[in-house]
Design a protein around this motif. Structure first.
Motif, PDB file in Angstrom:
ATOM      1  N   LEU B 264       0.667  -1.178  -0.143  1.00  0.00           N
ATOM      2  CA  LEU B 264       0.001  -0.071  -0.181  1.00  0.00           C
ATOM      3  C   LEU B 264       0.836   1.367   0.047  1.00  0.00           C
ATOM      4  N   ALA B 265       1.904   1.259   0.918  1.00  0.00           N
ATOM      5  CA  ALA B 265       2.869   2.329   0.913  1.00  0.00           C
ATOM      6  C   ALA B 265       3.597   2.637  -0.228  1.00  0.00           C
ATOM      7  N   LEU B 266       4.032   1.570  -0.960  1.00  0.00           N
ATOM      8  CA  LEU B 266       4.905   1.529  -2.191  1.00  0.00           C
ATOM      9  C   LEU B 266       3.831   2.221  -3.326  1.00  0.00           C
ATOM     10  N   ASN B 267       2.469   1.590  -3.318  1.00  0.00           N
ATOM     11  CA  ASN B 267       1.755   2.278  -4.400  1.00  0.00           C
ATOM     12  C   ASN B 267       1.414   3.654  -4.149  1.00  0.00           C
ATOM     13  N   TYR B 268       1.338   4.007  -2.906  1.00  0.00           N
ATOM     14  CA  TYR B 268       0.980   5.472  -2.238  1.00  0.00           C
ATOM     15  C   TYR B 268       2.068   6.379  -2.469  1.00  0.00           C
ATOM     16  N   LEU B 269       3.284   5.802  -2.770  1.00  0.00           N
ATOM     17  CA  LEU B 269       4.587   6.488  -2.865  1.00  0.00           C
ATOM     18  C   LEU B 269       4.893   6.561  -4.435  1.00  0.00           C
ATOM     19  N   GLY B 270       4.354   5.828  -5.190  1.00  0.00           N
ATOM     20  CA  GLY B 270       4.776   5.664  -6.442  1.00  0.00           C
ATOM     21  C   GLY B 270       5.956   4.969  -6.925  1.00  0.00           C
ATOM     22  N   TRP B 271       6.461   4.179  -5.891  1.00  0.00           N
ATOM     23  CA  TRP B 271       7.859   3.428  -6.069  1.00  0.00           C
ATOM     24  C   TRP B 271       7.642   2.200  -6.718  1.00  0.00           C
ATOM     25  N   VAL B 272       7.288   2.177  -7.766  1.00  0.00           N
ATOM     26  CA  VAL B 272       6.763   1.090  -8.693  1.00  0.00           C
ATOM     27  C   VAL B 272       8.125   0.229  -8.862  1.00  0.00           C
ATOM     28  N   ASP B 273       9.256   0.540  -8.703  1.00  0.00           N
ATOM     29  CA  ASP B 273      10.147  -0.513  -9.121  1.00  0.00           C
ATOM     30  C   ASP B 273      10.286  -1.650  -7.955  1.00  0.00           C
ATOM     31  N   MET B 274      10.207  -0.932  -6.852  1.00  0.00           N
ATOM     32  CA  MET B 274      10.492  -2.155  -5.841  1.00  0.00           C
ATOM     33  C   MET B 274       9.298  -3.327  -5.633  1.00  0.00           C
ATOM     34  N   LYS B 275       9.932  -4.467  -5.461  1.00  0.00           N
ATOM     35  CA  LYS B 275       8.835  -5.727  -5.809  1.00  0.00           C
ATOM     36  C   LYS B 275       8.327  -5.821  -4.422  1.00  0.00           C
ATOM     37  N   ARG B 276       7.106  -6.200  -4.321  1.00  0.00           N
ATOM     38  CA  ARG B 276       6.524  -6.357  -3.081  1.00  0.00           C
ATOM     39  C   ARG B 276       7.004  -7.578  -1.858  1.00  0.00           C
ATOM     40  N   PRO B 277       7.565  -7.173  -1.133  1.00  0.00           N
ATOM     41  CA  PRO B 277       8.143  -8.068  -0.120  1.00  0.00           C
ATOM     42  C   PRO B 277       7.031  -8.564   0.654  1.00  0.00           C
ATOM     43  N   GLU B 278       7.277  -9.729   1.535  1.00  0.00           N
ATOM     44  CA  GLU B 278       5.992 -10.254   2.455  1.00  0.00           C
ATOM     45  C   GLU B 278       6.455  -9.662   3.913  1.00  0.00           C
ATOM     46  N   ALA B 279       7.643  -9.092   4.199  1.00  0.00           N
ATOM     47  CA  ALA B 279       7.690  -8.189   5.427  1.00  0.00           C
ATOM     48  C   ALA B 279       8.993  -7.504   5.242  1.00  0.00           C
ATOM     49  N   VAL B 280       8.975  -6.467   5.988  1.00  0.00           N
ATOM     50  CA  VAL B 280      10.077  -5.275   5.855  1.00  0.00           C
ATOM     51  C   VAL B 280      10.380  -4.939   7.509  1.00  0.00           C
ATOM     52  N   LEU B 281      11.673  -4.856   7.689  1.00  0.00           N
ATOM     53  CA  LEU B 281      12.205  -4.258   8.924  1.00  0.00           C
ATOM     54  C   LEU B 281      12.898  -3.209   8.495  1.00  0.00           C
ATOM     55  N   SER B 329       4.926   6.389   5.598  1.00  0.00           N
ATOM     56  CA  SER B 329       3.883   6.569   4.458  1.00  0.00           C
ATOM     57  C   SER B 329       2.514   5.592   4.766  1.00  0.00           C
ATOM     58  N   ILE B 330       2.774   4.455   5.729  1.00  0.00           N
ATOM     59  CA  ILE B 330       1.664   3.661   5.890  1.00  0.00           C
ATOM     60  C   ILE B 330       0.128   4.189   6.183  1.00  0.00           C
ATOM     61  N   SER B 331       0.580   5.219   7.153  1.00  0.00           N
ATOM     62  CA  SER B 331      -0.675   5.853   7.743  1.00  0.00           C
ATOM     63  C   SER B 331      -1.427   6.647   6.634  1.00  0.00           C
ATOM     64  N   PRO B 332      -0.799   7.479   6.173  1.00  0.00           N
ATOM     65  CA  PRO B 332      -1.494   8.436   4.746  1.00  0.00           C
ATOM     66  C   PRO B 332      -1.996   7.584   4.020  1.00  0.00           C
ATOM     67  N   ALA B 333      -1.103   6.415   3.430  1.00  0.00           N
ATOM     68  CA  ALA B 333      -1.506   5.454   2.337  1.00  0.00           C
ATOM     69  C   ALA B 333      -2.772   4.914   2.907  1.00  0.00           C
TER      70      ALA B 333
END
Lengths: 462, 462
Positions: B264-281, B329-333
């Motif tokens: 959701l945050a990647l989409n909100y930021l328009g960071w289309v290059d980064m592949k969706r991971p299953e978890a981020v730390l 960006s999570i909450s605004p997204a």
């Protein structure tokens, strides 16, 4: 104070209490009873009886009788308090929690301990150390005082500038208010939206009996370095304190002792070789080896620039114990030499500390009392013993006057009348110096929530 | 909820309020008024009016009218709360403290700030930084939320595992209880023997209006190193968290984001290059350069052993801001993509964190909701958004059911139903899951001391 008397063995109250805790645990004429007349400051009051509870569950029964028959209950740990909090100001029954002394749980993963209130503070620290953890609050009385008493008084200690006071390590409590119901706070009542834990800490046994405490433990520092330095002039010691604070170094311990305090301790210890200095500082660094090296490089020249008579610094644990001996001997030395004494405990901004210690010397002369001072220079928390030999009205009056002068002085210097010993009996009349009647009224009403009939440690604080 | 209405401009109440604060500061039909219907979680309630005070001294007058006419007052900061604490649950007047927004004092020697409640949290942190000091509590809302709101909710933040929460930085307060008298606590009332400061922190505006706050500032860390790592499997992220905790390293920040939150945050930021991971730390170390080097030597191999997809670590300040963007960006997204949402905020022992995040995925499926989770892995504090598109009864019921399941699960996992967002309206019905009726009764009576007629933020918590 009117001379009160203990319960008779055949009185209904004695029998009722004996039914709950067993006859052996109700004291009316033995040494235990007499010990319960006083705390460490020797304010003597005669309770109706002193009862030792052996299980927490006896408390609601004792509370019920006290409410039915309208007599006060006075919670007590080791009786090492310094403002009279554990003595019976009105005809009442002292309730000792000292036999509730089990360490119930030590959780190394969550770094916490669950303890009963009667555990000796040093035993908490030792148990933590045995599993590689650290319980920092270290009041001078830690080898005798109970952890319950520490919580009730919010005890501080030598390391409190860096590590905080008892309040900073209490995660939650169980206890009984005067409605006889089990109150659970903090760790024992997650999500409670009002912080009852903090409210009970430092309430001096006026809100509830504490029967279980959850304590935060922390990872101990990797290493320590201790410093002892003596000075021919108090100004030099004060300059070291100021320079140390200004340097950004945060010592774990920064203790000041005046010449009279040191002389008394030297005499008590039989250390006849050491010449009386006018001031002594005990300082300790802790942290990683690298941090200590860095801080030592700052402190060492800073101390040498300020004319120490003698100066030793050591990373050695055994030698550390030796350096600490002087500081630890002050209170026993006073107890051995001055039958009549009051230990005041004022706190001022560290910048006012030099003014404060200078005034203390004048205070003794003005009131014809022996006076000595020592304390936590890093916090501006100074302990002042006002001492006399004769136990008479006139002596007590002089001590009282000196005390009033000292407390007013602390307030003038933007300080407080109690650093870490509480209010109890000895300081309650001075509270209006600092607390508005509005705030005092709110405090009284909050007390009323827990103890509507004013039967729990009455006439303390309020 | 019954549709309520605002005051009319000619009503005696409107006129009385306008006399105190000026007509422009009494809102009944403008954007400010409509903003005051909701907080960040969009629970909508219609207040009688929204009043902006411009001086603290207007409060006792407003209180007097509210008591005379028996209408509730609801204190409000920036309205960024997540449990409905700042909305008018009963017909009442919202009282905004946002215009009381001065930083009154910054004392570098004592390392403290005196501020009014309406100062934005980020401004407190910035003002501290400008004089070389550090105010650590950093709720996600810090650029909008007020420090008064932070105190009322006891806001946490990303750095709270290492630095503690708002509670740990509040030295004292001034404020008005519903008797209209000025209450002073802590720093403003030295020696007050009961800790009213702690009582007010986290009381969600139910005990008093806060008008002045003394905050502890600290020396900032010498240096920082930030880490961002992505994983194809949640288990790998959980393994890094567990290994990090087990290693003894205490990161200042250790944030977890699940795949849905990141997507959701990647989409909100328009960071289309980064592949969706299953978890981020997102992890951050701070301290001396030497400490960071030591901890980095421990962490770096430990992360590499657990199959990160990508892994970056940097001591660079500008790059740090970039790494943090995703988390921020999570909450605004969410706000941009889900009109109907509830942000739950459960907390479990860190050892149960992996179980919790696994269950959250099932929760979405079971209740046919979009669900995502992220939070402070170091504390076991997980934020869970339950999201839907349609604003109807059935949707709200599903969110409510999912919420109940999640909170019960947290309690089953030895956790709590609120990590740092408070109880407010949304969680009050769940309090009995964790708090005994005895303790609840004591809390209610304490509330009664401050607000005997239940006119201050009523129906919150209690």
């Amino acid at each position: 104070m009117k001379p009160a008397a203990s319960l008779s063995r055949s009185s209904p109250r004695f029998l009722a209490l004996a039914r709950i805790v067993g006859e052996k645990q109700v004291h009316i004429d033995d040494e235990f009873y007499r010990d319960c007349h006083v705390d460490a400051i020797k304010i003597s009051r005669t309770p109706l009886a002193a009862v030792e509870v052996t299980t927490a569950e006896q408390l609601p029964e004792i509370i019920r009788i006290a409410r039915d028959e309208r007599f006060p209950l006075i919670p007590r740990g080791a009786g090492t308090g310094l403002t009279g909090g554990a003595v019976a100001e009105r005809d009442g029954v002292v309730v000792s929690l000292a036999l509730l002394n089990r360490i119930l749980e030590l959780d190394t993963q969550s770094q916490l301990a669950i303890v009963e209130p009667g555990v000796i503070t040093q035993e908490v620290a030792d148990a933590a150390a045995q599993v590689g953890l650290f319980y920092p609050p270290d009041p001078a009385s830690l080898k005798e005082s109970t952890i319950g008493g520490n919580v009730a008084e919010c005890a501080g200690g030598l390391q409190c500038k860096k590590y905080g006071v008892t309040r900073d390590y209490v995660l939650g409590m169980e206890g009984y208010t005067m409605d006889g119901e089990l109150l659970r706070t903090g760790y024992f009542a997650p999500d409670a939206p009002l912080d009852l834990t903090s409210l009970v800490i430092g309430s001096e046994g006026t809100l509830c009996f504490i029967t279980k405490i959850a304590l935060q433990l922390i990872t101990p520092p990797e290493s320590r370095r201790s410093y002892l330095m003596t000075f021919a002039r108090q100004e030099d010691a004060a300059a070291v304190v100021a320079a140390s604070i200004g340097s950004g170094v945060v010592p774990a311990v920064l203790e000041f002792m005046d010449g009279d305090a040191v002389a008394l301790a030297l005499n008590y210890l039989g250390w006849v070789d050491m010449k009386r200095p006018e001031a002594v500082l005990l300082l300790e660094l802790d942290g990683s080896v690298a941090e200590i090296e860095r801080d030592h490089a700052i402190l060492d020249p800073l101390i040498r620039q300020n004319n120490p008579l003698a100066f030793e610094s050591t990373p050695d644990g055994a030698r550390r114990e030796h350096l600490w001996t002087l500081r630890r001997s002050i209170s026993p030395a006073v107890a051995a030499s001055a039958p009549i004494r009051l230990c005041e405990d004022v706190c001022v901004p560290p910048s006012q500390f030099p003014s404060l210690i200078k005034h203390v010397v004048k205070l003794g002369k003005a009131h014809d009392l022996r006076v000595l001072s020592f304390g936590h220079a890093g916090d501006g928390n100074l302990h002042v013993y006002l001492m006399a030999d004769k136990d008479n009205e006139e002596t007590h009056q002089r001590i009282d006057n000196a005390s009033a002068d000292l407390l007013s002085l602390a307030v003038e210097l933007d300080g407080t009348i109690s650093g870490e010993h509480g209010i109890g009996i000895t300081k309650r009349k001075y509270l209006p110096l600092e607390i508005s009647s509005t705030t005092m009224e709110v405090l009284r009403k909050v007390k009323g929530v827990f103890d509507p009939e004013e039967l729990l440690n009455p006439d303390k604080i309020f």
